[in-house]
Design a protein around this motif. Sequence first.
Motif, PDB file in Angstrom:
ATOM      1  N   ARG A 162       0.843  -1.197   0.000  1.00  0.00           N
ATOM      2  CA  ARG A 162       0.000   0.000   0.000  1.00  0.00           C
ATOM      3  C   ARG A 162       0.875   1.243   0.000  1.00  0.00           C
ATOM      4  O   ARG A 162       1.848   1.322   0.745  1.00  0.00           O
ATOM      5  CB  ARG A 162      -0.897  -0.009   1.229  1.00  0.00           C
ATOM      6  CG  ARG A 162      -1.865  -1.190   1.275  1.00  0.00           C
ATOM      7  CD  ARG A 162      -2.326  -1.480   2.692  1.00  0.00           C
ATOM      8  NE  ARG A 162      -1.183  -1.870   3.530  1.00  0.00           N
ATOM      9  CZ  ARG A 162      -1.260  -2.069   4.854  1.00  0.00           C
ATOM     10  NH1 ARG A 162      -2.400  -1.883   5.481  1.00  0.00           N
ATOM     11  NH2 ARG A 162      -0.182  -2.431   5.532  1.00  0.00           N
ATOM     12  N   LEU A 164       0.931   5.647  -0.140  1.00  0.00           N
ATOM     13  CA  LEU A 164       0.287   6.954  -0.026  1.00  0.00           C
ATOM     14  C   LEU A 164       1.194   7.980  -0.666  1.00  0.00           C
ATOM     15  O   LEU A 164       2.386   8.076  -0.320  1.00  0.00           O
ATOM     16  CB  LEU A 164       0.045   7.316   1.446  1.00  0.00           C
ATOM     17  CG  LEU A 164      -0.468   8.736   1.722  1.00  0.00           C
ATOM     18  CD1 LEU A 164      -1.858   8.945   1.133  1.00  0.00           C
ATOM     19  CD2 LEU A 164      -0.475   9.009   3.232  1.00  0.00           C
ATOM     20  N   HIS A 186      -3.044  -0.443  -4.738  1.00  0.00           N
ATOM     21  CA  HIS A 186      -3.504   0.378  -3.612  1.00  0.00           C
ATOM     22  C   HIS A 186      -2.625   1.623  -3.579  1.00  0.00           C
ATOM     23  O   HIS A 186      -1.547   1.634  -2.989  1.00  0.00           O
ATOM     24  CB  HIS A 186      -3.392  -0.386  -2.298  1.00  0.00           C
ATOM     25  CG  HIS A 186      -3.958   0.370  -1.116  1.00  0.00           C
ATOM     26  ND1 HIS A 186      -5.124   0.020  -0.488  1.00  0.00           N
ATOM     27  CD2 HIS A 186      -3.516   1.476  -0.466  1.00  0.00           C
ATOM     28  CE1 HIS A 186      -5.380   0.858   0.508  1.00  0.00           C
ATOM     29  NE2 HIS A 186      -4.412   1.756   0.527  1.00  0.00           N
ATOM     30  N   VAL A 188      -3.088   5.684  -2.879  1.00  0.00           N
ATOM     31  CA  VAL A 188      -3.931   6.793  -2.429  1.00  0.00           C
ATOM     32  C   VAL A 188      -3.141   8.091  -2.583  1.00  0.00           C
ATOM     33  O   VAL A 188      -1.953   8.146  -2.265  1.00  0.00           O
ATOM     34  CB  VAL A 188      -4.364   6.613  -0.960  1.00  0.00           C
ATOM     35  CG1 VAL A 188      -5.212   7.803  -0.496  1.00  0.00           C
ATOM     36  CG2 VAL A 188      -5.130   5.306  -0.790  1.00  0.00           C
ATOM     37  N   CYS A 190      -3.071  12.080  -1.472  1.00  0.00           N
ATOM     38  CA  CYS A 190      -3.577  13.117  -0.567  1.00  0.00           C
ATOM     39  C   CYS A 190      -3.197  14.474  -1.141  1.00  0.00           C
ATOM     40  O   CYS A 190      -2.009  14.774  -1.308  1.00  0.00           O
ATOM     41  CB  CYS A 190      -2.979  12.939   0.826  1.00  0.00           C
ATOM     42  SG  CYS A 190      -3.627  14.100   2.039  1.00  0.00           S
ATOM     43  N   ARG A 197      -6.554  16.232  -7.534  1.00  0.00           N
ATOM     44  CA  ARG A 197      -7.149  14.956  -7.129  1.00  0.00           C
ATOM     45  C   ARG A 197      -7.800  14.269  -8.329  1.00  0.00           C
ATOM     46  O   ARG A 197      -7.683  13.049  -8.503  1.00  0.00           O
ATOM     47  CB  ARG A 197      -8.172  15.159  -6.011  1.00  0.00           C
ATOM     48  CG  ARG A 197      -7.565  15.588  -4.683  1.00  0.00           C
ATOM     49  CD  ARG A 197      -8.520  15.354  -3.507  1.00  0.00           C
ATOM     50  NE  ARG A 197      -9.787  16.047  -3.661  1.00  0.00           N
ATOM     51  CZ  ARG A 197      -9.997  17.312  -3.318  1.00  0.00           C
ATOM     52  NH1 ARG A 197      -8.998  18.033  -2.829  1.00  0.00           N
ATOM     53  NH2 ARG A 197     -11.183  17.875  -3.465  1.00  0.00           N
ATOM     54  N   THR A 206      -6.149   4.881  -6.801  1.00  0.00           N
ATOM     55  CA  THR A 206      -7.321   4.094  -6.420  1.00  0.00           C
ATOM     56  C   THR A 206      -8.219   4.837  -5.444  1.00  0.00           C
ATOM     57  O   THR A 206      -9.374   4.465  -5.252  1.00  0.00           O
ATOM     58  CB  THR A 206      -6.883   2.756  -5.801  1.00  0.00           C
ATOM     59  OG1 THR A 206      -5.962   2.993  -4.727  1.00  0.00           O
ATOM     60  CG2 THR A 206      -6.183   1.896  -6.849  1.00  0.00           C
ATOM     61  N   ALA A 207      -7.692   5.898  -4.830  1.00  0.00           N
ATOM     62  CA  ALA A 207      -8.486   6.736  -3.927  1.00  0.00           C
ATOM     63  C   ALA A 207      -7.733   8.035  -3.710  1.00  0.00           C
ATOM     64  O   ALA A 207      -6.519   8.122  -3.937  1.00  0.00           O
ATOM     65  CB  ALA A 207      -8.737   6.042  -2.595  1.00  0.00           C
ATOM     66  N   THR A 208      -8.463   9.067  -3.287  1.00  0.00           N
ATOM     67  CA  THR A 208      -7.847  10.335  -2.923  1.00  0.00           C
ATOM     68  C   THR A 208      -8.416  10.793  -1.588  1.00  0.00           C
ATOM     69  O   THR A 208      -9.458  10.314  -1.139  1.00  0.00           O
ATOM     70  CB  THR A 208      -8.099  11.434  -3.975  1.00  0.00           C
ATOM     71  OG1 THR A 208      -9.504  11.696  -4.050  1.00  0.00           O
ATOM     72  CG2 THR A 208      -7.577  11.011  -5.341  1.00  0.00           C
ATOM     73  N   CYS A 209      -7.729  11.735  -0.956  1.00  0.00           N
ATOM     74  CA  CYS A 209      -8.224  12.295   0.301  1.00  0.00           C
ATOM     75  C   CYS A 209      -7.671  13.698   0.459  1.00  0.00           C
ATOM     76  O   CYS A 209      -6.765  14.129  -0.266  1.00  0.00           O
ATOM     77  CB  CYS A 209      -7.831  11.422   1.489  1.00  0.00           C
ATOM     78  SG  CYS A 209      -6.053  11.362   1.826  1.00  0.00           S
ATOM     79  N   GLN A 228      -5.588   3.296   8.492  1.00  0.00           N
ATOM     80  CA  GLN A 228      -5.312   3.206   7.062  1.00  0.00           C
ATOM     81  C   GLN A 228      -3.813   3.279   6.770  1.00  0.00           C
ATOM     82  O   GLN A 228      -3.397   3.834   5.761  1.00  0.00           O
ATOM     83  CB  GLN A 228      -6.047   4.330   6.331  1.00  0.00           C
ATOM     84  CG  GLN A 228      -7.545   4.357   6.541  1.00  0.00           C
ATOM     85  CD  GLN A 228      -8.209   3.086   6.020  1.00  0.00           C
ATOM     86  OE1 GLN A 228      -7.843   2.570   4.969  1.00  0.00           O
ATOM     87  NE2 GLN A 228      -9.187   2.573   6.767  1.00  0.00           N
TER      88      GLN A 228
END
Length: 346
Positions: A162, A164, A186, A188, A190, A197, A206-209, A228
Amino acid sequence: MDAAVYRAPGEITIEARPVPAAGPGELVIAVEHCGVCGTDLHLMLEGWGRPGSIEGHEFAGTVVEVGPDVAGWSVGQRVVGGPAARCGRCRHCLAGRPSLCAERDTPGTQVWQGAFAALKAIPAAEAIRVPDHLSLRAAALAEPLAVALHALTLAPVEPGQRVLVLGGGPIGALAVAVLRDRGVDHVVVCEPNQRRRDLAVRVGATATCLPDELEVPSIAEPGKVVDQAVDVVLECSGKVQAMEAGLAQLERTGTLVLVGSGIEPPRFDPNRIVLNELVVTGAFCYDAGGFHDAVDLLASGRLPVDDLIEPADVGLHGLLGALRGLAAGDIAGKVLVDPRLGATHA
């Protein structure tokens, strides 16, 4: 020739500069595309640079002059400007880490001519050929892609792990694209800016925040692992808050790679590093052979180049506006400067 000359923080003038000649061992390159880098923001907006300098180091173009004693090059060949030659003698060069050469200069400490200009002379040893089927617009991504590849060398990520990415600018977006190409599912990102984003998702995140969505345990909880947690954090923004928050996102034995540069120093909790056996490392420039790897990857067609580059180039007169737009987060992708646009001097 036209050149964008740094004069003071936020002050760039377009000036007529002498056309460079190819000296022994050199090529003169007609610059067709030069990317705007985060380092350029530091140099020209924040004052890291030296007045009188012409910045710009992410360039691709065409050979227009071949100097004496240069073999293997001819006028008309397409090139990317590669890394500066290193000494080849110090222990870092001999260990295959030329970016750490003992004889290197510190960026921004000398006046020099980069590629925000119509022409640039470079040592032939630093030029890298561009394959016929690869556009020079895409080839101009070679330098920032080599930076992203080096960061992933320092924290090699395998499928199933994973990651980030903090900061969805050009380096962060390139890192995402490479990770997805390598089968990492995986990833992500930020990033506070919506445009970036959205770009991160287009290139494979696969995802943002948002930054305030990250859980950061207090200094009284150095052993706590957040829900996480990830195996690797790539900090690509250079922001002190992101560096500090990034450390707290790691699983035990995880690695934080500091890719972005910034002036304000972070404060890391040493107990968190010790209790969780975390690794914190910087990533400066490139692997040995990193530019060739980057050009090969771009030429493979596996990266979403059209998403990574802003659709319209800017001329030298648009450089300052591009710098400000990137600094504000209003521009998501890589901005390319084309010195041929709006040229005024012969």
